[in-house]
Design an enzyme around this catalytic site. Structure first.
Site, PDB file in Angstrom:
ATOM      1  N   HIS A 102       0.857  -1.197   0.000  1.00  0.00           N
ATOM      2  CA  HIS A 102       0.000   0.000   0.000  1.00  0.00           C
ATOM      3  C   HIS A 102       0.895   1.250   0.000  1.00  0.00           C
ATOM      4  CE1 HIS A 102      -3.078   2.840   0.999  1.00  0.00           C
ATOM      5  NE2 HIS A 102      -3.948   1.969   1.494  1.00  0.00           N
ATOM      6  N   GLU A 122      -0.622   1.231  -5.732  1.00  0.00           N
ATOM      7  CA  GLU A 122      -0.409   0.028  -4.937  1.00  0.00           C
ATOM      8  C   GLU A 122      -0.328  -1.225  -5.810  1.00  0.00           C
ATOM      9  OE1 GLU A 122      -3.465   0.080  -1.873  1.00  0.00           O
ATOM     10  OE2 GLU A 122      -3.675   2.240  -2.215  1.00  0.00           O
TER      11      GLU A 122
END
Length: 301
Positions: free
Chosen positions: A170, A273
């Site tokens: 992330h 991501e």
């Protein structure tokens, strides 16, 4: 292990040094011929990476980030595992799994042949994790700090049943101004628009950020590029093991509601991501493993 024991067993001169960081959490400071980096053992999270000749860090890290047990650190590269997004079973478990707010183990530190540094962190199931996610697992995160930042997340299934996961790096990338930033290599790619009732849409042109964006791109290319025009640089993302990628920026309204972000922080980062998300689920057979890889390179314009 305490800081002294970690340095005795895993320290490498001035290249790899363990120190007490924010909130008393154990941090790893890396300084080699190619780059400097900072890693939190809590969360298994790279917090900073800057090649020697780069003017700015690759990663964004909030000045208001939490550094405490049970809280995720806002910025760097949080590890979402064994699920990405909300609890897939609707049981009220934390979003993005449980590894981003747990302490990892240090497995190995070494110098690479090109004078870089390799850090290996790991984790395995315990009674506590079994109560959250009743699966056996062995997890390793291999971090290589050199001219590029390379991350490899390896999930091994030592159990007797197939396990299914979704996951993500992330990553919060630092940019000079989100209004002068765009992402290429996603043109004509289908995506799920999480801001607009999960409707499926087609990306027209490059990705620009002019409002809240939360999209799961499908069947993505293995090379994506963030164009950080304000800093006259590009960030090249090369990945393996994924068919999806998420682009996220909370924009102004949500940013002001997040206690661990400053009100205007949305101007200073973009999350692109590397994911196994939505229908991109990973099924790992007993005795097998799966590897998710992301490599980040800064290129000057």
């Amino acid at each position: 292990m305490n800081i002294e024991q970690l340095n005795q067993k895993y320290g490498i001169g001035e290249q790899v040094v363990f120190k007490e960081g924010e909130g008393g959490l154990p941090f790893i400071h890396i300084k080699n011929e190619k780059a400097n980096a900072l890693i939190s053992i809590y969360g298994g999270q790279v917090l900073a990476f800057r090649p020697i000749h780069a003017q700015d860090d690759l990663l964004f890290l909030s000045k208001r980030a939490y550094y405490q047990q049970g809280k995720a650190i806002k910025g760097g590269v949080p590890i979402c595992w064994p699920w990405f997004g909300p609890d897939p079973e609707g049981k009220g478990r934390s979003a993005h799994g449980f590894m981003r707010n747990r302490m990892w183990d240090v497995i190995e530190t070494s110098t690479t042949p090109d004078s870089g540094t390799r850090i290996v962190l790991g984790s395995a199931d315990t009674k506590e994790t079994q109560s959250i996610w009743p699966r056996s697992f062995m997890l390793r995160l291999e971090i290589t700090i050199s001219n590029t930042l390379n991350l490899e997340l390896i999930t091994r299934n030592p159990g007797s049943q197939t396990c299914t996961i979704t996951q993500a790096f992330h990553t919060y990338f630092s940019v000079g101004d989100i209004r002068q930033t765009h992402v290429s290599s996603l043109e004509n790619t289908r995506y799920i628009d999480k801001v607009n009732d999960n409707l499926e849409k087609n990306q027209i042109g490059v990705v620009t950020i002019e409002a809240e964006v939360d999209r799961i791109y499908q069947s993505v290319d293995s090379n994506l590029i963030i164009h950080d025009t304000a800093r006259k640089r590009r960030i090249r993302i090369t990945s393996k093991g994924n068919r999806t990628a998420v682009v996220w920026n909370p924009w102004a309204k949500i940013s002001t509601k997040m206690a661990d972000l400053e009100d205007d922080d949305y101007l200073r980062f973009i999350c692109v991501e590397t994911t196994n998300a939505a229908t991109d689920r990973v099924h790992i057979q007993p005795g097998s493993e799966f590897r998710l890889v992301a490599n980040y390179r800064i290129e000057q314009d």
